[in-house]
Design a protein around this motif. Structure first.
Motif, mmCIF file in Angstrom:
data_model
loop_
_atom_site.group_PDB
_atom_site.id
_atom_site.type_symbol
_atom_site.label_atom_id
_atom_site.label_comp_id
_atom_site.label_asym_id
_atom_site.label_seq_id
_atom_site.Cartn_x
_atom_site.Cartn_y
_atom_site.Cartn_z
ATOM 1 N N ARG A 215 24.475 -5.034 -6.470
ATOM 2 C CA ARG A 215 24.986 -3.826 -6.697
ATOM 3 C C ARG A 215 25.696 -3.574 -5.561
ATOM 4 N NH1 ARG A 215 20.452 -1.775 -9.718
ATOM 5 N NH2 ARG A 215 18.581 -3.049 -9.901
ATOM 6 N N GLU A 216 26.825 -4.027 -6.126
ATOM 7 C CA GLU A 216 28.812 -3.963 -5.279
ATOM 8 C C GLU A 216 29.413 -3.686 -6.250
ATOM 9 O OE1 GLU A 216 29.244 -3.510 -2.043
ATOM 10 O OE2 GLU A 216 27.819 -4.993 -1.455
ATOM 11 N N ASP A 217 29.604 -2.444 -6.028
ATOM 12 C CA ASP A 217 30.748 -1.742 -6.902
ATOM 13 C C ASP A 217 31.713 -2.879 -6.773
ATOM 14 O OD1 ASP A 217 29.183 0.524 -7.108
ATOM 15 O OD2 ASP A 217 30.469 1.488 -5.756
ATOM 16 N N PHE A 218 32.322 -3.901 -6.258
ATOM 17 C CA PHE A 218 33.103 -4.601 -6.884
ATOM 18 C C PHE A 218 32.758 -5.107 -8.370
ATOM 19 C CE2 PHE A 218 31.321 -8.026 -4.280
ATOM 20 C CZ PHE A 218 31.806 -8.753 -5.107
ATOM 21 N N LEU A 219 31.540 -5.623 -8.304
ATOM 22 C CA LEU A 219 30.773 -6.533 -9.645
ATOM 23 C C LEU A 219 30.103 -5.297 -10.642
ATOM 24 C CD1 LEU A 219 27.684 -8.470 -8.039
ATOM 25 C CD2 LEU A 219 30.217 -9.137 -8.472
ATOM 26 N N GLY A 220 30.297 -3.789 -10.298
ATOM 27 C CA GLY A 220 30.013 -2.689 -11.630
ATOM 28 C C GLY A 220 31.343 -3.024 -11.854
ATOM 29 N N ASP A 221 32.560 -2.768 -11.258
ATOM 30 C CA ASP A 221 33.336 -2.384 -12.400
ATOM 31 C C ASP A 221 33.786 -3.157 -12.916
ATOM 32 O OD1 ASP A 221 36.041 -0.605 -11.646
ATOM 33 O OD2 ASP A 221 37.176 -2.555 -11.511
ATOM 34 N N LEU A 222 33.069 -4.394 -13.071
ATOM 35 C CA LEU A 222 34.455 -5.447 -13.507
ATOM 36 C C LEU A 222 33.586 -4.880 -15.316
ATOM 37 C CD1 LEU A 222 34.026 -8.520 -12.249
ATOM 38 C CD2 LEU A 222 36.090 -7.623 -12.766
ATOM 39 N N ALA A 223 32.383 -4.081 -15.489
ATOM 40 C CA ALA A 223 31.672 -4.389 -17.015
ATOM 41 C C ALA A 223 31.130 -2.644 -16.753
ATOM 42 C CB ALA A 223 30.079 -4.517 -16.187
ATOM 43 N N ASP A 224 32.595 -1.224 -16.272
ATOM 44 C CA ASP A 224 32.141 -0.487 -16.094
ATOM 45 C C ASP A 224 31.067 0.359 -15.848
ATOM 46 O OD1 ASP A 224 33.501 1.798 -16.443
ATOM 47 O OD2 ASP A 224 32.802 2.044 -18.871
ATOM 48 N N GLN A 225 30.655 -0.112 -15.099
ATOM 49 C CA GLN A 225 29.469 0.252 -14.157
ATOM 50 C C GLN A 225 29.273 0.825 -13.331
ATOM 51 O OE1 GLN A 225 27.047 0.782 -16.135
ATOM 52 N NE2 GLN A 225 27.080 -0.247 -18.314
ATOM 53 N N PRO A 226 29.957 1.770 -13.191
ATOM 54 C CA PRO A 226 29.738 1.981 -11.550
ATOM 55 C C PRO A 226 28.556 2.905 -11.099
ATOM 56 C CG PRO A 226 30.490 4.556 -13.173
ATOM 57 C CD PRO A 226 29.859 2.994 -13.748
ATOM 58 N N GLU A 227 27.342 3.582 -11.595
ATOM 59 C CA GLU A 227 26.387 3.528 -11.045
ATOM 60 C C GLU A 227 25.998 2.292 -10.262
ATOM 61 O OE1 GLU A 227 25.890 6.956 -10.659
ATOM 62 O OE2 GLU A 227 28.079 7.558 -11.086
ATOM 63 N N THR A 228 25.039 2.375 -9.037
ATOM 64 C CA THR A 228 24.217 2.028 -8.074
ATOM 65 C C THR A 228 23.389 1.042 -8.955
ATOM 66 O OG1 THR A 228 25.386 2.508 -6.108
ATOM 67 C CG2 THR A 228 22.959 1.127 -6.266
ATOM 68 N N GLU A 229 22.420 2.520 -9.465
ATOM 69 C CA GLU A 229 21.391 1.902 -10.814
ATOM 70 C C GLU A 229 21.277 1.537 -11.813
ATOM 71 O OE1 GLU A 229 22.360 6.624 -11.089
ATOM 72 O OE2 GLU A 229 22.321 4.791 -9.732
ATOM 73 N N ASN A 230 22.898 0.671 -12.227
ATOM 74 C CA ASN A 230 23.285 0.158 -13.709
ATOM 75 C C ASN A 230 23.491 -0.633 -13.168
ATOM 76 O OD1 ASN A 230 21.942 2.770 -15.187
ATOM 77 N ND2 ASN A 230 24.253 3.584 -15.195
ATOM 78 N N GLN A 231 24.048 -1.502 -11.902
ATOM 79 C CA GLN A 231 24.589 -2.629 -11.798
ATOM 80 C C GLN A 231 23.566 -4.249 -11.207
ATOM 81 O OE1 GLN A 231 27.024 -1.480 -8.166
ATOM 82 N NE2 GLN A 231 28.041 -0.635 -9.206
ATOM 83 N N LEU A 232 21.902 -3.673 -12.210
ATOM 84 C CA LEU A 232 21.488 -5.073 -11.955
ATOM 85 C C LEU A 232 21.931 -6.318 -13.077
ATOM 86 C CD1 LEU A 232 18.706 -6.501 -11.171
ATOM 87 C CD2 LEU A 232 17.622 -6.096 -12.808
ATOM 88 N N ALA A 233 22.424 -6.502 -13.896
ATOM 89 C CA ALA A 233 22.553 -7.350 -14.726
ATOM 90 C C ALA A 233 23.995 -7.825 -14.195
ATOM 91 C CB ALA A 233 23.577 -6.676 -16.390
#
Length: 385
Positions: A215-233
């Motif tokens: 649930r790191e933002d540098f991963l979420g950014d790649l999928a346009d998922q900035p919110e922590t709760e949406n970063q499981l995938a």
């Protein structure tokens, strides 16, 4: 590759990838479902949720390492430790407990309370930390950090991170953590992406590696998922690649999902290590997709005893638990072939070269009486050529 045991749980090449579950006993946590402030409730959560879900290690945090929160002094951590230490006695589950701290005083008290691992988020910035864990023969995670107790993980480039991990050396039971994340303003997503792509280079330390990208933002950014709760995938996608690139412990807030991903990655990924039928004897670990930069890392962190250049070959192995005679035999062959041999500080040998040259090594080992090692290396070669 060294194996580090945590309360009898082996970590390293040839062993399953371990799942470290986060249990924050501080209200300053970026992921609230991992927060348990009461020891009895924490024990229930471990026994009823985390262990059944596949947790191999529980990592207890007393304060957040996130720089957006002010660093708390050692006295606060000691007081908080006294409040949460009953967790050790409350817990019936047979699972190692790790304590995340940056202070040697807190680490020593945690060891006295029965914790099984120290997770040092400041990488021996406390000058007493290394001595404390060595005196107690305690396994320790050394996270790459500057020598500043108030700035855990505040490093930008991969060279900075290597330098920080090398600073003050290691104990015999050290696990390394490259320190992913947006730890301070100077570190951008691009820096984390570059480090992730080059994760295999950290195998040059010849020590087990822990990664913490959940649930790191540098991963979420790649999928346009900035919110922590949406970063499981995105976290699970990264965990699969971390296993393939050499991580031995995956630290996570999502135990069940990460456990399942790790099981698949272990089962379907490249088999990295072969060992004789007994639990003792030499080991051969294949290092896949080796880049020239990774070769350079091994040479920088070891002693090149034969060969000296790399011809671009990708067949590369780490040989462990060798006898002196076996090492001498390999060196002798390398002197008359294009095989590169680097001696690691653990006594293992990094060996790389073209398949034909490595076959000469196996034949020579067999002729010199090292048939077990020759057979393991030959078996690893046969999977590739």
């Amino acid at each position: 590759m060294r194996t580090v045991e945590i309360d009898g749980l082996p970590v390293g090449d040839g062993h399953p990838t371990r799942v470290m579950s986060v249990l924050n006993m501080s209200s300053n946590s970026g992921y609230k479902p991992s927060v348990y402030l009461d020891p009895a409730e924490a024990a229930d959560a471990i026994e009823e949720n985390l262990v059944p879900a596949g947790a191999d290690i529980i990592d207890v945090g007393l304060q957040s390492a996130n720089p957006k929160y002010e660093s708390k002094p050692v006295e606060m951590e000691k007081d908080r430790l006294e409040e949460v230490a009953p967790l050790v006695d409350e817990l019936d589950a047979d699972v190692p407990l790790s304590l995340e701290t940056r202070y040697a005083e807190v680490a020593e008290e945690a060891i006295g309370h029965g914790f099984d691992l120290i997770n040092d988020v400041c990488g021996f910035a406390d000058p007493e930390m290394k001595g404390v864990v060595e005196d107690h023969d305690m396994p320790v995670v050394k996270m790459a950090s500057p020598p500043d107790l108030s700035r855990p993980g505040a490093l930008k480039t991969i060279d900075d991170i290597f330098e920080a991990l090398q600073r003050d050396g290691f104990t015999d039971r050290t696990i390394i953590d490259p320190a992913f994340g947006g730890w301070y303003d100077g570190k951008e997503f691009e820096d984390n992406w570059e480090m992730f792509r080059r994760l295999r280079e950290f195998r040059a330390f010849d020590r087990p590696m822990l990664t913490a990208t959940n649930r790191e933002d540098f991963l979420g950014d790649l999928a346009d998922q900035p919110e922590t709760e949406n970063q499981l995938a995105v976290s699970l996608a990264a965990a699969t690649m971390e296993v393939e690139r050499g991580a031995h412990i995956i630290r996570t807030h999502d135990t069940q999902e990460t456990h399942d991903v790790v099981k698949v990655a272990d089962a379907l990924g490249d088999e990295r290590t072969t060992r004789a039928e007994t639990d003792s004897g030499p080991t051969v670990s294949e290092l896949t997709d080796v880049s020239l930069r990774e070769v350079a890392r091994h040479q920088a962190l070891g002693e090149t005893v034969a060969g000296g250049t790399d011809n671009g070959a990708t067949l590369t192995f780490l040989l462990g638990d060798l006898t002196d005679d076996a090492r001498s035999s390999i060196r002798a062959v390398a002197e008359v072939t294009d095989v590169v041999v680097v001696e690691k500080d653990s006594g293992s040998l990094y060996v790389g070269g073209a398949a034909a040259a490595l076959k000469v090594v196996t034949d020579s080992l067999a002729e010199d009486g090292h048939r077990e090692l020759a057979g393991e290396l030959r078996a690893s070669l046969s999977r590739r050529v």
